[in-house]
Design a protein around this motif. Structure first.
Motif, short mmCIF file in Angstrom:
data_model
loop_
_atom_site.label_atom_id
_atom_site.label_comp_id
_atom_site.label_asym_id
_atom_site.label_seq_id
_atom_site.Cartn_x
_atom_site.Cartn_y
_atom_site.Cartn_z
N SER B 133 0.83 -1.22 0.00
CA SER B 133 0.00 0.00 0.00
C SER B 133 0.86 1.26 0.00
CB SER B 133 -0.99 0.02 1.16
OG SER B 133 -0.44 -0.57 2.29
N LYS B 134 2.06 1.14 0.62
CA LYS B 134 2.97 2.29 0.56
C LYS B 134 3.37 2.59 -0.87
CE LYS B 134 6.24 1.51 3.76
NZ LYS B 134 7.54 1.64 4.46
N ILE B 135 3.68 1.52 -1.59
CA ILE B 135 4.09 1.68 -2.99
C ILE B 135 2.96 2.25 -3.81
CG2 ILE B 135 4.82 0.43 -5.04
CD1 ILE B 135 6.15 -1.58 -3.22
N GLN B 136 1.77 1.69 -3.59
CA GLN B 136 0.62 2.13 -4.39
C GLN B 136 0.31 3.59 -4.13
OE1 GLN B 136 -2.99 0.10 -3.46
NE2 GLN B 136 -3.68 0.12 -5.57
N ARG B 137 0.41 3.98 -2.87
CA ARG B 137 0.13 5.38 -2.52
C ARG B 137 1.13 6.30 -3.18
NH1 ARG B 137 0.73 5.50 3.20
NH2 ARG B 137 0.27 3.29 3.35
N ALA B 138 2.41 5.89 -3.18
CA ALA B 138 3.44 6.74 -3.78
C ALA B 138 3.18 6.92 -5.27
CB ALA B 138 4.82 6.14 -3.54
N ILE B 139 2.77 5.83 -5.93
CA ILE B 139 2.53 5.92 -7.37
C ILE B 139 1.32 6.78 -7.65
CG2 ILE B 139 1.94 4.61 -9.43
CD1 ILE B 139 3.49 2.30 -8.29
N GLU B 140 0.26 6.57 -6.88
CA GLU B 140 -0.95 7.34 -7.14
C GLU B 140 -0.74 8.81 -6.85
OE1 GLU B 140 -3.76 5.21 -4.88
OE2 GLU B 140 -4.19 3.78 -6.49
N ALA B 141 0.08 9.09 -5.82
CA ALA B 141 0.36 10.49 -5.53
C ALA B 141 1.09 11.14 -6.70
CB ALA B 141 1.23 10.59 -4.26
N LEU B 187 -1.37 0.87 -13.80
CA LEU B 187 -0.89 2.24 -13.58
C LEU B 187 0.34 2.55 -14.41
CD1 LEU B 187 -1.38 2.65 -9.73
CD2 LEU B 187 -2.64 3.76 -11.55
N ASP B 188 0.55 1.82 -15.49
CA ASP B 188 1.63 2.18 -16.41
C ASP B 188 3.01 2.14 -15.76
OD1 ASP B 188 1.23 4.70 -18.99
OD2 ASP B 188 1.02 2.52 -18.98
N CYS B 189 3.29 1.04 -15.08
CA CYS B 189 4.59 0.95 -14.43
C CYS B 189 5.42 -0.14 -15.07
CB CYS B 189 4.43 0.59 -12.95
SG CYS B 189 3.50 1.78 -12.05
N SER B 190 6.69 -0.11 -14.74
CA SER B 190 7.58 -1.20 -15.12
C SER B 190 8.19 -1.76 -13.85
CB SER B 190 8.72 -0.70 -16.01
OG SER B 190 8.36 -0.74 -17.33
N LEU B 191 8.53 -3.02 -13.90
CA LEU B 191 9.07 -3.65 -12.72
C LEU B 191 10.43 -4.25 -13.05
CD1 LEU B 191 8.37 -4.52 -9.80
CD2 LEU B 191 7.30 -6.53 -10.73
#
Lengths: 380, 265
Positions: B133-141, B187-191
């Motif tokens: 959720s930390k990661i998701q929040r950072a991305i959405e922010a 969310l258009d990310c790469s891993l």
């Protein structure tokens, strides 16, 4: 987070993304050097391993903030040679020491620590060419198949630094024990890990030990040494708890990263399963392994010169890559452990004997090749 | 496309020649620096003898130096502290402190990551949930702010340490990875994941490894040279492109091997 100062402070340039960090002291004078700590490139600081040859091989010594692991050989206790020199060097430099071992009374091990070689004459004798055979080069004609021994140029600058090297690392006389008075005012913490149910006690000792050695900007704290012998030995009560052991090492590694200390951990690989052995190896910053020399191995005697003097083999698997992408580039990874004059430990590159013309096949794995499909006796 | 490349050159941006690895990955195509295209899962596999960290450093630099076209980087660092990456990238020509201050780099220092409690499976799961959720929040922010195109790259260094932090519950780690991969689509990310291949290949059932390789679009393996030690060539890199990910390569399961020489810059 390094204590050593950058030798080339970058000028302020507005166009690029580089700018001088305002928090770092701009024109601070060089901080007084801590005894036994040598600054290196990329803000690194080295402490000596206690074996001058090993320091040279590793590009300066053991990096402060790193974890060194030594894979033991079940047949011979050569890893204790490395541990003893490491601990003695710390005591000589008055560096705090934490020692853990699966023996009932770890303090007894301190009685076996070697004392530094006193005369400086010995140092000068060893300085040019690290091989007694080099003196023979004037005698008669020698076929130069071992030509690397005779490269004198690289040795010359070392002669000038002899005095500085003396302060940083010492040769130890393995026959003479360290004097009792050296231990008196010394901060040495001994922990026994025999029959302990879990690693919590050792973890506690390590964190209190390291809390005094936290790295601070511009503040010179003495360097500390942690030596752990046979961490996964069967005598330890926790030796079945694989995940607890790797968690401990990971946590120790994290603590050491932000302190001015080096940890040397030896472990017998045969006790661990292959995948856990690999996990331990990956957790190490510097990875070494020692192997005993098989007695009376005729094939090896033919393959290597000076076979009779060799006590064992040391293999460097990994060199610490902290703060840099390219650590020291090793020219060879396998070295022979020899006792010079039966008292001090030296490491030498393996020199392959000339191939007998009649036998035809030359060994594809010479001393400097570490990977081979053939499974030569030198692979480990 | 050509106009864009010309504009880059006119601005005088740094435009280093792309090397073979970049060409194979589809970066630096057409002369401009580009970050990894969105939706990719890159798996970097290394072993004790040859560390794959330099690939991670290279991709990190690429992602941060891509100018307007590039996005942010979320770096989950379990192996080394920030100071280490800062120094290494500085030598490569990229200042991590500046990028962090500009919020282009989100650095999660997880060296001492401990999942709370660790008494049972639930604590580990909740620990991972918290991390995700930390990661998701950072991305959405980041996404919600100014119009930010460009892909966000999530980098994990490294996966085996995450498994140790989770005390060996590999299923939790896999679940966490699946959630991160879902971000690549949504969310258009790469891993980008770094993993130690020799740990898992020595087990009797290398299920985890095959699972990872199945999930990845690109696998980059670093290995020592089969001929032994060499002063000039430090190892070899094997690149596996799966599932027809790169447009200008026609073949499926494309594999290339190069020798590499590590340099500090």
């Amino acid at each position: 987070m390094a204590t050593a100062k950058d030798p080339n402070p970058r000028p302020v340039r507005t166009s690029s993304s580089f700018s001088r960090n305002p928090s770092s002291p701009s024109a601070a004078p060089a901080s007084p050097p801590v005894p036994g700590v040598k600054p290196g490139p990329s803000g690194a600081a080295f402490v000596s391993s206690g074996i001058p040859d090993l320091d040279k091989i590793l590009g300066g010594g053991f990096l402060l903030g790193s974890v060194v692991m030594v894979m033991e050989d079940a047949d011979a206790p050569h890893h204790l040679l490395l541990l003893r020199n490491f601990m003695s060097q710390g005591i000589v430099h008055r560096q705090p020491l934490l020692f853990a071992s699966p023996a009932e009374d770890p303090r007894a091990f301190l009685g076996t620590l070697p004392s530094p070689v006193s005369s400086s004459k010995e140092e000068r004798q060893r300085a040019p060419g690290l091989d007694p055979d080099a003196k023979d080069k004037e005698k008669g004609l020698r076929i130069a198949w071992q030509y690397k021994k005779y490269f004198g140029e690289r040795q010359v600058p070392e002669l000038h630094n002899r005095g500085i090297e003396q302060d940083f690392s010492n040769d130890f006389d393995l026959r003479k024990p360290l004097e009792r008075q050296m231990f008196r005012t010394q901060q040495i913490d001994c922990v026994s890990i025999q029959d302990t149910a879990n690693l919590a006690v050792l973890h506690e000792h390590c964190s209190t030990f390291l809390s005094d050695l936290t790295r601070n900007e511009g503040c010179n704290v003495n360097a500390g040494r942690i030596a752990i012998q046979s961490l996964c030995a069967p005598q330890c009560g926790y030796s079945e708890l694989d995940w607890d052991m790797v968690s401990f090492i990971r946590s120790l590694r994290a603590m050491i990263r932000c302190s001015n200390a080096v940890a040397v951990i030896t472990f017998p690989t045969s006790v661990l399963s292959p995948s856990f052995s690999k996990r331990w190896q990956h957790l190490a910053d510097t990875l070494l392994s020692v192997r005993a020399m098989p007695d009376e191995d005729k094939e090896l005697a033919k393959l290597l010169t000076g076979y009779q003097d060799m006590v064992g083999l040391l293999h460097v698997h990994k060199v610490s890559q902290i703060n840099t992408q390219v650590p020291v580039i090793l020219e060879a990874t396998t070295f022979s452990l020899k006792l010079q004059k039966r008292r001090s430990l030296i490491l030498e590159r393996l020199n392959q004997a000339p191939v007998d013309a009649s036998s035809g096949t030359s060994y594809a794995t010479s001393g400097s090749c570490s990977g081979s499909s053939k499974g030569s006796p030198l692979d480990f | 496309m050509r106009g864009f490349a010309r504009r880059e050159r006119e601005r005088g941006d740094m435009n280093p020649p792309s090397n073979l690895l970049d060409e194979a990955l589809g970066l630096g195509h057409g002369g401009a620096i580009a970050a990894l295209p969105a939706g990719r899962v890159v798996l970097v596999e290394d072993c004790v003898e040859t560390s794959g960290a330099f690939v991670l450093h290279h991709l990190l630099k690429r992602a941060l130096s891509a100018g307007e076209g590039g996005g942010d980087v979320l770096f989950l660092a379990l192996a080394q502290p920030f100071s280490h990456y800062d120094r290494v990238l500085r030598k490569l020509g990229c200042s991590l402190s500046v990028q962090r201050n500009n919020n282009k780099l989100h650095f999660f220092d997880m060296l001492k990551l401990e999942f709370p409690g660790l008494t049972g499976g639930n604590d580990i799961e909740s620990g991972f949930v918290g991390l995700y959720s930390k990661i998701q929040r950072a991305i959405e922010a980041r996404r919600s702010k100014e119009y930010s195109r460009g892909c966000i790259t999530i980098m994990i260094d490294d996966l085996s340490l995450l498994e140790i932090a989770a005390c060996g519950s590999i299923d939790c780690v896999l679940d966490f990875l699946y959630y991160c991969i879902s971000l690549t689509a949504e969310l258009d990310c790469s891993l980008v994941i770094l993993n130690h291949e020799d740990i898992y290949s020595s087990e009797e059932a290398p299920r985890f490894l095959s699972h990872l390789e199945y999930l990845a679009d690109i696998v980059i393996k670093t290995e020592p040279l089969s001929t032994g030690l060499s002063a000039d060539v430090h190892g070899q890199v094997c690149l596996l492109l799966l599932n027809n990910t790169i447009d200008h390569f026609q073949q499926r399961d494309f594999q290339q091997t190069w020798a590499f020489n590590e340099q500090n810059s």
